[in-house]
Design a protein around this motif. Sequence first.
Motif, PDB file in Angstrom:
ATOM      1  N   THR A  75       1.315  -0.715   0.140  1.00 18.54           N
ATOM      2  CA  THR A  75      -0.039   0.031   0.338  1.00 18.54           C
ATOM      3  C   THR A  75       1.077   1.321   0.223  1.00 18.54           C
ATOM      4  OG1 THR A  75      -0.376   0.180   2.441  1.00 18.54           O
ATOM      5  CG2 THR A  75      -1.498  -0.844   1.743  1.00 18.54           C
ATOM      6  N   SER A 134      -4.218   3.235   6.611  1.00 17.21           N
ATOM      7  CA  SER A 134      -4.449   2.000   5.882  1.00 17.21           C
ATOM      8  C   SER A 134      -4.874   0.663   6.730  1.00 17.21           C
ATOM      9  CB  SER A 134      -3.367   1.197   4.467  1.00 17.21           C
ATOM     10  OG  SER A 134      -2.044   2.107   5.236  1.00 17.21           O
ATOM     11  N   ALA A 149       3.488   7.866   9.630  1.00 21.10           N
ATOM     12  CA  ALA A 149       2.482   8.061  10.755  1.00 21.10           C
ATOM     13  C   ALA A 149       1.516   8.822  10.980  1.00 21.10           C
ATOM     14  CB  ALA A 149       3.478   9.436  11.054  1.00 21.10           C
TER      15      ALA A 149
HETATM   16  C1  LIG Z   1      -6.128   4.819   1.816  1.00 18.03           C
HETATM   17  C2  LIG Z   1      -4.344   5.039   2.733  1.00 18.03           C
HETATM   18  C3  LIG Z   1      -3.952   4.687   3.083  1.00 18.03           C
HETATM   19  C4  LIG Z   1      -3.062   5.737   4.136  1.00 18.03           C
HETATM   20  N1  LIG Z   1      -2.570   6.235   5.302  1.00 18.03           N
HETATM   21  C5  LIG Z   1      -1.530   5.948   5.641  1.00 18.03           C
HETATM   22  C6  LIG Z   1      -1.521   6.855   7.166  1.00 18.03           C
HETATM   23  O1  LIG Z   1      -1.874   7.625   7.465  1.00 18.03           O
HETATM   24  N2  LIG Z   1      -0.159   6.970   8.121  1.00 18.03           N
HETATM   25  C7  LIG Z   1       1.274   6.913   6.802  1.00 18.03           C
HETATM   26  O2  LIG Z   1       2.057   6.483   7.029  1.00 18.03           O
HETATM   27  N3  LIG Z   1       0.946   6.045   5.904  1.00 18.03           N
HETATM   28  C8  LIG Z   1      -0.332   6.024   4.839  1.00 18.03           C
HETATM   29  N4  LIG Z   1      -0.306   5.068   3.875  1.00 18.03           N
HETATM   30  C9  LIG Z   1       0.536   4.667   3.086  1.00 18.03           C
HETATM   31  C10 LIG Z   1       0.839   3.174   3.666  1.00 18.03           C
HETATM   32  O3  LIG Z   1      -0.567   2.377   3.498  1.00 18.03           O
HETATM   33  C11 LIG Z   1       1.610   2.895   4.616  1.00 18.03           C
HETATM   34  O4  LIG Z   1       2.804   3.427   4.732  1.00 18.03           O
HETATM   35  C12 LIG Z   1       2.079   1.156   5.489  1.00 18.03           C
HETATM   36  O5  LIG Z   1       2.758   1.699   6.533  1.00 18.03           O
HETATM   37  C13 LIG Z   1       2.764   0.779   4.054  1.00 18.03           C
HETATM   38  O6  LIG Z   1       2.256  -0.600   4.381  1.00 18.03           O
HETATM   39  P1  LIG Z   1       2.556  -2.034   3.553  1.00 18.03           P
HETATM   40  O7  LIG Z   1       2.438  -3.611   4.157  1.00 18.03           O
HETATM   41  O8  LIG Z   1       1.340  -1.472   2.435  1.00 18.03           O
HETATM   42  O9  LIG Z   1       4.107  -1.951   3.502  1.00 18.03           O
HETATM   43  P2  LIG Z   1       4.118  -1.872   1.644  1.00 18.03           P
HETATM   44  O10 LIG Z   1       3.567  -1.331   1.113  1.00 18.03           O
HETATM   45  O11 LIG Z   1       4.124  -3.272   1.479  1.00 18.03           O
HETATM   46  O12 LIG Z   1       5.341  -1.756   2.140  1.00 18.03           O
HETATM   47  C14 LIG Z   1       6.224   0.038   2.592  1.00 18.03           C
HETATM   48  C15 LIG Z   1       7.530  -0.233   2.170  1.00 18.03           C
HETATM   49  O13 LIG Z   1       8.215  -0.522   3.624  1.00 18.03           O
HETATM   50  C16 LIG Z   1       9.305  -1.769   3.061  1.00 18.03           C
HETATM   51  N5  LIG Z   1       9.104  -2.882   3.651  1.00 18.03           N
HETATM   52  C17 LIG Z   1       7.562  -3.464   4.024  1.00 18.03           C
HETATM   53  N6  LIG Z   1       8.125  -4.391   4.777  1.00 18.03           N
HETATM   54  C18 LIG Z   1       9.210  -4.651   5.144  1.00 18.03           C
HETATM   55  C19 LIG Z   1       9.934  -5.554   5.643  1.00 18.03           C
HETATM   56  N7  LIG Z   1       9.095  -6.834   6.582  1.00 18.03           N
HETATM   57  N8  LIG Z   1      11.131  -5.309   5.921  1.00 18.03           N
HETATM   58  C20 LIG Z   1      12.005  -4.243   5.280  1.00 18.03           C
HETATM   59  N9  LIG Z   1      11.476  -3.570   4.563  1.00 18.03           N
HETATM   60  C21 LIG Z   1       9.846  -3.773   4.426  1.00 18.03           C
HETATM   61  C22 LIG Z   1       9.212  -1.778   1.463  1.00 18.03           C
HETATM   62  O14 LIG Z   1       9.811  -2.346   0.615  1.00 18.03           O
HETATM   63  C23 LIG Z   1       8.454  -0.537   1.170  1.00 18.03           C
HETATM   64  O15 LIG Z   1       9.650   0.099   0.946  1.00 18.03           O
HETATM   65  C24 LIG Z   1      -1.777   5.081   3.186  1.00 18.03           C
HETATM   66  C25 LIG Z   1      -2.091   3.519   2.120  1.00 18.03           C
HETATM   67  C26 LIG Z   1      -3.442   4.037   1.969  1.00 18.03           C
HETATM   68  C27 LIG Z   1      -3.438   2.823   0.334  1.00 18.03           C
END
Ligand SMILES: Cc1cc2nc3c(=O)[nH]c(=O)nc-3n(C[C@H](O)[C@H](O)[C@H](O)COP(=O)(O)OP(=O)(O)OC[C@H]3O[C@@H](n4cnc5c(N)ncnc54)[C@H](O)[C@@H]3O)c2cc1C
Length: 174
Positions: A75, A134, A149
């Motif tokens: 995400t 998310s 954050a």
């Molecule tokens: C609708 C929506 C709302 C959102 N709201 C927020 C919000 O309020 N605040 C905010 O900060 N973000 C927000 N986001 C962005 C995102 O959802 C967050 O950053 C979330 O924490 C990412 O988690 P993910 O599991 O999808 O990680 P991914 O998208 O899969 O990865 C995110 C990053 O972390 C790294 N990563 C993932 N897993 C690991 C691991 N195990 N070891 C090392 N590196 C790793 C990846 O390489 C990448 O650089 C939002 C996104 C959407 C679509």
Amino acid sequence: MSKVAHYLQEHLLGEVMTSTDARRYFSTDCSIFSIAPSIVVYPRNENDVRKTARFTWQLAERGRIIPITPRGWGTDLSGGAVGSGIMMVFPAHMNRIVSLDQKPALSSLSLALTTDGFNKHSRPMNGFYPYPASIEYSSIGGAVGNNAAGEKSVKYGVTKDYVKSLRVVLANGR
Ligand SMILES: Cc1cc2nc3c(=O)[nH]c(=O)nc-3n(C[C@H](O)[C@H](O)[C@H](O)COP(=O)(O)OP(=O)(O)OC[C@H]3O[C@@H](n4cnc5c(N)ncnc54)[C@H](O)[C@@H]3O)c2cc1C
């Protein structure tokens, strides 16, 4: 299947995929960017992560660079979860609470656990982690990777304030 993918398939417990469908699926996150990985790996445990990193490190020492992109639920809004080379997808297997302490602040988590999953388990012990918006479909690893954050940060701080320690695999597999 390439030689690299074949080697990984032989040596990892988790699955290794190079199908067009898998590569296309992981070519996007929630950003505008699109890069298809050449190999998709679903690590089953820490050892799979270490072996993959060590192998690509050895290849790099011989001049062949294959980047690894760790991925939670994809995400990310900035393209952080897409990349060429190896896409290491954690949620398939490494998605559990390793230990849940009576003080949730001392809990130990696999980083692909969903953020909401952690909150559900730790709520009876007054555990609470407020990010990101998310929360239902993103992982703790992604939140740590991004230092997630949000609108509650002024009162509750940001993700780094909730991390006491991390057990990490370095690029050389250590
Ligand atoms: C609708 C929506 C709302 C959102 N709201 C927020 C919000 O309020 N605040 C905010 O900060 N973000 C927000 N986001 C962005 C995102 O959802 C967050 O950053 C979330 O924490 C990412 O988690 P993910 O599991 O999808 O990680 P991914 O998208 O899969 O990865 C995110 C990053 O972390 C790294 N990563 C993932 N897993 C690991 C691991 N195990 N070891 C090392 N590196 C790793 C990846 O390489 C990448 O650089 C939002 C996104 C959407 C679509």
